[in-house]
Design a protein around this motif. Structure first.
Motif, PDB file in Angstrom:
ATOM      1  N   VAL A  35       0.861  -1.176   0.000  1.00 22.13           N
ATOM      2  CA  VAL A  35       0.000   0.000   0.000  1.00 22.13           C
ATOM      3  C   VAL A  35       0.906   1.236   0.000  1.00 22.13           C
ATOM      4  O   VAL A  35       1.888   1.295   0.752  1.00 22.13           O
ATOM      5  N   PRO A  36       0.639   2.222  -0.854  1.00 17.11           N
ATOM      6  CA  PRO A  36       1.499   3.413  -0.938  1.00 17.11           C
ATOM      7  C   PRO A  36       1.784   4.033   0.427  1.00 17.11           C
ATOM      8  O   PRO A  36       0.881   4.197   1.253  1.00 17.11           O
ATOM      9  N   VAL A  62      -2.028  -1.423   9.379  1.00  9.19           N
ATOM     10  CA  VAL A  62      -2.695  -0.128   9.521  1.00  9.19           C
ATOM     11  C   VAL A  62      -3.629  -0.229  10.719  1.00  9.19           C
ATOM     12  O   VAL A  62      -4.453  -1.144  10.796  1.00  9.19           O
ATOM     13  N   TRP A  63      -3.494   0.701  11.665  1.00 10.32           N
ATOM     14  CA  TRP A  63      -4.316   0.690  12.873  1.00 10.32           C
ATOM     15  C   TRP A  63      -5.037   2.019  13.014  1.00 10.32           C
ATOM     16  O   TRP A  63      -4.728   2.987  12.328  1.00 10.32           O
ATOM     17  N   PHE A  86       9.485 -12.418   5.873  1.00 12.24           N
ATOM     18  CA  PHE A  86       8.405 -13.341   6.227  1.00 12.24           C
ATOM     19  C   PHE A  86       7.127 -12.580   6.556  1.00 12.24           C
ATOM     20  O   PHE A  86       6.037 -12.931   6.107  1.00 12.24           O
ATOM     21  N   VAL A  87       7.267 -11.501   7.323  1.00 10.88           N
ATOM     22  CA  VAL A  87       6.117 -10.663   7.685  1.00 10.88           C
ATOM     23  C   VAL A  87       5.488 -10.041   6.439  1.00 10.88           C
ATOM     24  O   VAL A  87       4.278  -9.825   6.392  1.00 10.88           O
ATOM     25  N   ALA A  88       6.308  -9.764   5.442  1.00  8.96           N
ATOM     26  CA  ALA A  88       5.826  -9.087   4.236  1.00  8.96           C
ATOM     27  C   ALA A  88       4.935  -9.967   3.366  1.00  8.96           C
ATOM     28  O   ALA A  88       4.198  -9.457   2.524  1.00  8.96           O
ATOM     29  N   THR A 135      -0.735  -4.537   4.807  1.00  9.71           N
ATOM     30  CA  THR A 135      -0.114  -3.535   3.933  1.00  9.71           C
ATOM     31  C   THR A 135       0.249  -4.079   2.556  1.00  9.71           C
ATOM     32  O   THR A 135       0.459  -3.304   1.639  1.00  9.71           O
ATOM     33  N   HIS A 136       0.369  -5.387   2.428  1.00 10.37           N
ATOM     34  CA  HIS A 136       0.664  -5.963   1.111  1.00 10.37           C
ATOM     35  C   HIS A 136      -0.608  -5.928   0.275  1.00 10.37           C
ATOM     36  O   HIS A 136      -1.675  -6.343   0.717  1.00 10.37           O
TER      37      HIS A 136
END
Length: 343
Positions: A109-110, A122-123, A273-275, A292-293
Protein backbone atom coordinates in the motif's frame (compact mmCIF):
# COMPACT_ATOMS: atom_id res chain seq x y z
CA UNK A 1 44.80 -31.07 3.76
CA UNK A 2 44.53 -30.29 7.45
CA UNK A 3 44.00 -26.59 6.74
CA UNK A 4 41.26 -27.46 4.22
CA UNK A 5 39.46 -29.66 6.75
CA UNK A 6 39.86 -27.03 9.47
CA UNK A 7 38.39 -24.36 7.21
CA UNK A 8 35.47 -26.60 6.30
CA UNK A 9 34.75 -27.36 9.96
CA UNK A 10 35.02 -23.69 10.87
CA UNK A 11 32.56 -22.82 8.12
CA UNK A 12 30.20 -25.56 9.27
CA UNK A 13 30.28 -24.38 12.89
CA UNK A 14 29.85 -20.77 11.81
CA UNK A 15 26.84 -21.76 9.71
CA UNK A 16 25.34 -23.76 12.59
CA UNK A 17 25.89 -20.89 15.02
CA UNK A 18 24.24 -18.44 12.66
CA UNK A 19 21.37 -20.84 12.09
CA UNK A 20 20.79 -21.20 15.82
CA UNK A 21 20.94 -17.49 16.57
CA UNK A 22 18.27 -15.80 18.65
CA UNK A 23 16.43 -12.82 17.15
CA UNK A 24 15.30 -10.09 19.53
CA UNK A 25 11.91 -8.74 18.38
CA UNK A 26 10.41 -5.82 20.31
CA UNK A 27 6.77 -4.76 19.98
CA UNK A 28 4.08 -2.92 21.94
CA UNK A 29 2.81 -6.10 23.58
CA UNK A 30 -0.78 -6.97 24.47
CA UNK A 31 -3.26 -8.54 22.07
CA UNK A 32 -1.26 -7.13 19.16
CA UNK A 33 1.79 -9.14 20.19
CA UNK A 34 -0.35 -12.27 20.62
CA UNK A 35 -1.53 -11.86 17.03
CA UNK A 36 2.07 -11.35 15.91
CA UNK A 37 3.11 -14.52 17.70
CA UNK A 38 0.57 -16.63 15.81
CA UNK A 39 0.99 -15.00 12.40
CA UNK A 40 4.73 -14.32 12.43
CA UNK A 41 6.81 -15.43 15.41
CA UNK A 42 5.83 -19.09 15.65
CA UNK A 43 5.75 -19.91 11.92
CA UNK A 44 9.00 -18.00 11.26
CA UNK A 45 10.74 -19.93 14.04
CA UNK A 46 9.49 -23.20 12.59
CA UNK A 47 10.55 -22.28 9.06
CA UNK A 48 13.96 -20.81 9.95
CA UNK A 49 15.02 -22.98 12.88
CA UNK A 50 15.90 -19.83 14.82
CA UNK A 51 14.37 -18.57 18.04
CA UNK A 52 12.64 -15.25 18.64
CA UNK A 53 13.21 -13.58 21.98
CA UNK A 54 10.13 -11.38 22.23
CA UNK A 55 10.06 -8.19 24.27
CA UNK A 56 7.90 -5.10 24.55
CA UNK A 57 8.30 -1.37 25.11
CA UNK A 58 6.22 1.81 25.04
CA UNK A 59 7.78 3.30 21.93
CA UNK A 60 10.43 5.29 23.75
CA UNK A 61 13.15 6.12 21.23
CA UNK A 62 15.60 7.12 23.96
CA UNK A 63 16.35 3.45 24.64
CA UNK A 64 17.17 2.76 21.01
CA UNK A 65 19.23 5.94 20.71
CA UNK A 66 21.28 5.00 23.79
CA UNK A 67 21.99 1.53 22.37
CA UNK A 68 23.04 2.82 18.96
CA UNK A 69 25.24 5.60 20.35
CA UNK A 70 26.91 3.19 22.79
CA UNK A 71 27.45 0.62 20.05
CA UNK A 72 25.69 -2.01 22.16
CA UNK A 73 22.53 -2.84 20.23
CA UNK A 74 20.67 -5.77 21.77
CA UNK A 75 17.39 -5.32 19.84
CA UNK A 76 17.26 -6.69 16.29
CA UNK A 77 13.78 -5.78 15.06
CA UNK A 78 11.57 -3.10 16.61
CA UNK A 79 7.94 -2.10 16.03
CA UNK A 80 7.89 1.67 15.52
CA UNK A 81 5.12 4.23 14.97
CA UNK A 82 5.40 6.51 11.94
CA UNK A 83 6.72 9.80 13.44
CA UNK A 84 9.31 8.00 15.55
CA UNK A 85 10.39 5.98 12.51
CA UNK A 86 10.92 9.09 10.37
CA UNK A 87 12.72 10.93 13.16
CA UNK A 88 14.86 7.91 14.01
CA UNK A 89 15.73 7.36 10.36
CA UNK A 90 16.86 10.97 10.02
CA UNK A 91 18.96 10.61 13.19
CA UNK A 92 20.62 7.42 11.92
CA UNK A 93 19.06 5.11 14.52
CA UNK A 94 17.73 2.62 11.96
CA UNK A 95 19.18 0.73 9.03
CA UNK A 96 18.12 1.89 5.58
CA UNK A 97 16.30 -1.14 4.23
CA UNK A 98 17.42 -3.04 1.16
CA UNK A 99 14.08 -4.07 -0.38
CA UNK A 100 15.79 -6.60 -2.66
CA UNK A 101 15.97 -8.70 0.52
CA UNK A 102 12.28 -8.21 1.34
CA UNK A 103 9.91 -7.58 -1.60
CA UNK A 104 9.39 -4.87 -4.24
CA UNK A 105 8.14 -1.62 -2.72
CA UNK A 106 5.39 -1.55 -5.32
CA UNK A 107 3.80 -4.62 -3.72
CA UNK A 108 2.67 -2.58 -0.73
CA UNK A 109 0.00 0.00 0.00
CA UNK A 110 1.50 3.41 -0.94
CA UNK A 111 3.48 5.00 1.88
CA UNK A 112 3.91 1.82 3.93
CA UNK A 113 7.27 0.64 2.54
CA UNK A 114 9.63 3.41 3.64
CA UNK A 115 13.35 4.05 3.73
CA UNK A 116 13.93 2.66 7.22
CA UNK A 117 10.85 0.59 7.97
CA UNK A 118 8.32 -1.78 6.46
CA UNK A 119 4.82 -0.91 7.56
CA UNK A 120 3.11 -4.18 8.40
CA UNK A 121 -0.30 -3.08 9.61
CA UNK A 122 -2.69 -0.13 9.52
CA UNK A 123 -4.32 0.69 12.87
CA UNK A 124 -6.78 3.25 14.04
CA UNK A 125 -7.62 5.35 17.08
CA UNK A 126 -11.39 5.59 17.12
CA UNK A 127 -14.16 6.56 19.50
CA UNK A 128 -15.60 3.67 21.48
CA UNK A 129 -18.41 3.44 23.99
CA UNK A 130 -20.08 0.99 26.34
CA UNK A 131 -23.50 0.28 24.82
CA UNK A 132 -24.81 -0.74 28.25
CA UNK A 133 -24.07 2.73 29.61
CA UNK A 134 -25.10 5.22 26.93
CA UNK A 135 -28.83 4.52 26.82
CA UNK A 136 -31.10 4.30 23.76
CA UNK A 137 -29.39 7.13 21.88
CA UNK A 138 -25.87 6.23 20.78
CA UNK A 139 -23.09 8.80 20.17
CA UNK A 140 -21.94 9.17 16.57
CA UNK A 141 -19.14 11.77 16.58
CA UNK A 142 -16.35 13.41 18.53
CA UNK A 143 -18.75 16.31 19.16
CA UNK A 144 -20.93 13.81 21.06
CA UNK A 145 -17.84 12.76 22.99
CA UNK A 146 -17.80 16.27 24.48
CA UNK A 147 -21.54 16.21 25.29
CA UNK A 148 -21.48 15.18 28.96
CA UNK A 149 -25.03 16.44 29.48
CA UNK A 150 -26.62 13.96 27.09
CA UNK A 151 -24.13 11.22 27.96
CA UNK A 152 -22.89 11.75 31.54
CA UNK A 153 -19.65 10.19 32.71
CA UNK A 154 -15.91 10.29 32.25
CA UNK A 155 -14.11 10.28 28.90
CA UNK A 156 -10.97 8.26 28.25
CA UNK A 157 -8.21 9.97 26.24
CA UNK A 158 -4.60 9.01 25.58
CA UNK A 159 -2.31 11.15 27.69
CA UNK A 160 -0.37 13.00 25.01
CA UNK A 161 -0.72 15.70 22.38
CA UNK A 162 -0.65 13.33 19.42
CA UNK A 163 -4.20 12.44 18.33
CA UNK A 164 -5.70 14.23 21.35
CA UNK A 165 -5.33 17.62 19.64
CA UNK A 166 -6.71 16.25 16.37
CA UNK A 167 -9.71 14.82 18.22
CA UNK A 168 -10.35 18.14 19.97
CA UNK A 169 -10.42 20.04 16.67
CA UNK A 170 -12.76 17.53 15.05
CA UNK A 171 -15.01 17.79 18.11
CA UNK A 172 -15.02 21.55 17.55
CA UNK A 173 -16.27 21.15 14.00
CA UNK A 174 -13.04 21.10 11.97
CA UNK A 175 -13.27 18.75 8.98
CA UNK A 176 -10.65 15.96 8.97
CA UNK A 177 -8.96 17.29 5.84
CA UNK A 178 -8.44 20.67 7.55
CA UNK A 179 -7.13 19.44 10.90
CA UNK A 180 -3.38 19.67 10.24
CA UNK A 181 -3.69 23.00 8.46
CA UNK A 182 -5.30 24.28 11.66
CA UNK A 183 -2.72 22.67 13.96
CA UNK A 184 0.07 24.26 11.92
CA UNK A 185 -1.08 27.68 13.20
CA UNK A 186 -0.98 29.14 16.69
CA UNK A 187 -4.69 29.92 16.45
CA UNK A 188 -5.47 26.31 15.61
CA UNK A 189 -3.42 24.94 18.50
CA UNK A 190 -5.05 27.45 20.87
CA UNK A 191 -8.44 26.34 19.58
CA UNK A 192 -7.63 22.69 20.31
CA UNK A 193 -6.53 23.42 23.87
CA UNK A 194 -9.56 25.64 24.45
CA UNK A 195 -11.78 22.73 23.40
CA UNK A 196 -9.90 20.40 25.74
CA UNK A 197 -10.44 22.90 28.56
CA UNK A 198 -14.19 22.31 28.18
CA UNK A 199 -13.80 18.59 28.84
CA UNK A 200 -10.83 18.53 31.20
CA UNK A 201 -12.84 17.90 34.38
CA UNK A 202 -14.34 14.80 32.77
CA UNK A 203 -11.17 13.33 31.27
CA UNK A 204 -9.63 10.11 32.55
CA UNK A 205 -6.22 9.71 30.93
CA UNK A 206 -4.81 6.42 29.72
CA UNK A 207 -1.25 5.53 28.74
CA UNK A 208 -1.45 1.88 27.64
CA UNK A 209 -3.62 0.44 24.88
CA UNK A 210 -5.13 -2.18 27.18
CA UNK A 211 -6.66 0.48 29.44
CA UNK A 212 -9.57 1.93 27.36
CA UNK A 213 -11.50 -1.36 26.96
CA UNK A 214 -11.00 -2.07 30.65
CA UNK A 215 -12.19 1.41 31.60
CA UNK A 216 -15.22 1.09 29.34
CA UNK A 217 -16.14 -2.40 30.50
CA UNK A 218 -15.91 -1.43 34.18
CA UNK A 219 -17.98 1.72 33.63
CA UNK A 220 -15.16 4.01 34.75
CA UNK A 221 -15.68 5.91 31.49
CA UNK A 222 -18.70 6.18 29.20
CA UNK A 223 -16.67 6.80 26.04
CA UNK A 224 -13.00 6.56 25.15
CA UNK A 225 -10.54 7.08 22.34
CA UNK A 226 -9.13 3.60 21.79
CA UNK A 227 -7.17 1.41 19.40
CA UNK A 228 -9.69 -0.42 17.24
CA UNK A 229 -7.96 -3.77 17.71
CA UNK A 230 -8.24 -3.57 21.48
CA UNK A 231 -11.97 -2.88 21.29
CA UNK A 232 -12.47 -5.75 18.83
CA UNK A 233 -10.68 -8.08 21.24
CA UNK A 234 -12.95 -6.95 24.09
CA UNK A 235 -15.97 -7.60 21.86
CA UNK A 236 -14.74 -11.17 21.29
CA UNK A 237 -14.65 -11.56 25.06
CA UNK A 238 -18.33 -10.63 25.22
CA UNK A 239 -18.07 -6.95 26.14
CA UNK A 240 -20.85 -4.78 24.72
CA UNK A 241 -18.47 -2.14 23.35
CA UNK A 242 -19.05 -0.31 20.08
CA UNK A 243 -16.74 1.56 17.70
CA UNK A 244 -17.65 4.86 16.02
CA UNK A 245 -15.56 5.06 12.84
CA UNK A 246 -16.44 8.67 11.99
CA UNK A 247 -13.34 10.79 12.56
CA UNK A 248 -11.07 7.83 13.31
CA UNK A 249 -7.34 8.55 12.96
CA UNK A 250 -5.36 5.86 11.18
CA UNK A 251 -1.64 5.25 10.95
CA UNK A 252 0.90 2.53 10.21
CA UNK A 253 3.25 0.61 12.46
CA UNK A 254 6.47 -0.64 10.90
CA UNK A 255 9.30 -3.05 11.59
CA UNK A 256 12.70 -1.40 11.69
CA UNK A 257 16.23 -2.69 12.30
CA UNK A 258 18.23 -0.67 14.85
CA UNK A 259 21.56 0.49 13.44
CA UNK A 260 24.27 -1.93 14.47
CA UNK A 261 22.11 -5.01 15.05
CA UNK A 262 24.34 -8.07 15.29
CA UNK A 263 21.67 -10.15 13.53
CA UNK A 264 20.88 -7.90 10.59
CA UNK A 265 20.52 -10.66 7.98
CA UNK A 266 18.32 -12.68 10.32
CA UNK A 267 16.25 -9.53 10.87
CA UNK A 268 15.80 -9.23 7.10
CA UNK A 269 14.63 -12.85 7.01
CA UNK A 270 11.97 -12.09 9.61
CA UNK A 271 10.78 -8.89 7.90
CA UNK A 272 10.59 -10.71 4.56
CA UNK A 273 8.40 -13.34 6.23
CA UNK A 274 6.12 -10.66 7.68
CA UNK A 275 5.83 -9.09 4.24
CA UNK A 276 4.23 -12.18 2.70
CA UNK A 277 0.50 -11.62 1.97
CA UNK A 278 -0.57 -15.02 3.30
CA UNK A 279 1.06 -14.26 6.66
CA UNK A 280 -0.48 -10.79 6.83
CA UNK A 281 -3.91 -12.33 6.26
CA UNK A 282 -3.40 -14.57 9.29
CA UNK A 283 -2.46 -11.53 11.35
CA UNK A 284 -5.53 -9.53 10.30
CA UNK A 285 -7.67 -12.57 11.11
CA UNK A 286 -6.37 -12.47 14.67
CA UNK A 287 -6.72 -8.73 15.24
CA UNK A 288 -8.56 -6.29 12.94
CA UNK A 289 -5.64 -4.20 11.75
CA UNK A 290 -5.28 -3.72 8.01
CA UNK A 291 -2.54 -5.53 6.06
CA UNK A 292 -0.11 -3.54 3.93
CA UNK A 293 0.66 -5.96 1.11
CA UNK A 294 -1.68 -5.23 -1.80
CA UNK A 295 -2.40 -8.92 -2.41
CA UNK A 296 -3.24 -9.44 1.26
CA UNK A 297 -5.70 -6.55 1.12
CA UNK A 298 -7.35 -7.95 -2.00
CA UNK A 299 -7.56 -11.52 -0.73
CA UNK A 300 -8.77 -11.03 2.82
CA UNK A 301 -12.09 -12.49 3.95
CA UNK A 302 -14.96 -10.00 3.46
CA UNK A 303 -16.23 -10.39 7.04
CA UNK A 304 -12.81 -9.59 8.46
CA UNK A 305 -12.19 -6.81 5.92
CA UNK A 306 -15.30 -4.95 7.06
CA UNK A 307 -13.81 -4.55 10.54
CA UNK A 308 -10.48 -3.14 9.36
CA UNK A 309 -9.47 0.54 9.34
CA UNK A 310 -8.80 0.07 5.62
CA UNK A 311 -12.43 -0.89 4.83
CA UNK A 312 -13.88 1.76 2.48
CA UNK A 313 -16.79 2.49 4.85
CA UNK A 314 -14.38 3.00 7.75
CA UNK A 315 -12.09 5.26 5.74
CA UNK A 316 -14.98 7.58 4.95
CA UNK A 317 -14.54 10.65 7.13
CA UNK A 318 -11.29 9.26 8.58
CA UNK A 319 -8.10 11.23 9.21
CA UNK A 320 -4.72 9.92 8.15
CA UNK A 321 -2.12 10.79 10.77
CA UNK A 322 0.33 13.34 9.36
CA UNK A 323 3.74 11.90 10.14
CA UNK A 324 5.73 14.89 8.88
CA UNK A 325 3.66 17.24 11.02
CA UNK A 326 4.42 15.32 14.22
CA UNK A 327 8.09 14.99 13.34
CA UNK A 328 8.33 18.76 12.90
CA UNK A 329 6.03 19.91 15.70
CA UNK A 330 5.71 16.97 18.08
CA UNK A 331 8.25 18.04 20.67
CA UNK A 332 6.86 21.54 21.21
CA UNK A 333 3.23 20.35 21.25
CA UNK A 334 3.97 17.55 23.69
CA UNK A 335 5.68 20.05 26.00
CA UNK A 336 2.70 22.37 25.88
CA UNK A 337 0.33 19.44 26.43
CA UNK A 338 2.26 18.16 29.45
CA UNK A 339 2.24 21.65 30.97
CA UNK A 340 -1.50 21.97 30.32
CA UNK A 341 -2.32 18.51 31.69
CA UNK A 342 -0.34 19.16 34.87
CA UNK A 343 -2.37 22.27 35.75
Amino acid sequence: MKSTVALALAALFASTAAHAADLSVISFGGTNQKAQEKAYYQPWQKASGNKIVAGEYNGEQAKIKAMVEAGKVSWDVVEVESPELVRGCEEGLYEKLDYSKIAPKGDFVPGTATECGLGFFVWSTAMAYNADKVGAKAPTSWADFWDVKTWPGKRGLRKGAKFTLEIALMADGVAPEQVYAQLATKAGVDRAFKKLDQLKANIQWWEAGAQPPQMLASGDVTMAAAFNGRIANAQKEGRNLKIVWAGNIYDVDAWAIPKGSANRELAYSFIKFVAQPENQRVYSGEIPYGPTHAKAVAGIDARIAAELPTAPANLKGALQSNTRFWVDHGEELEQRFNSWAAR
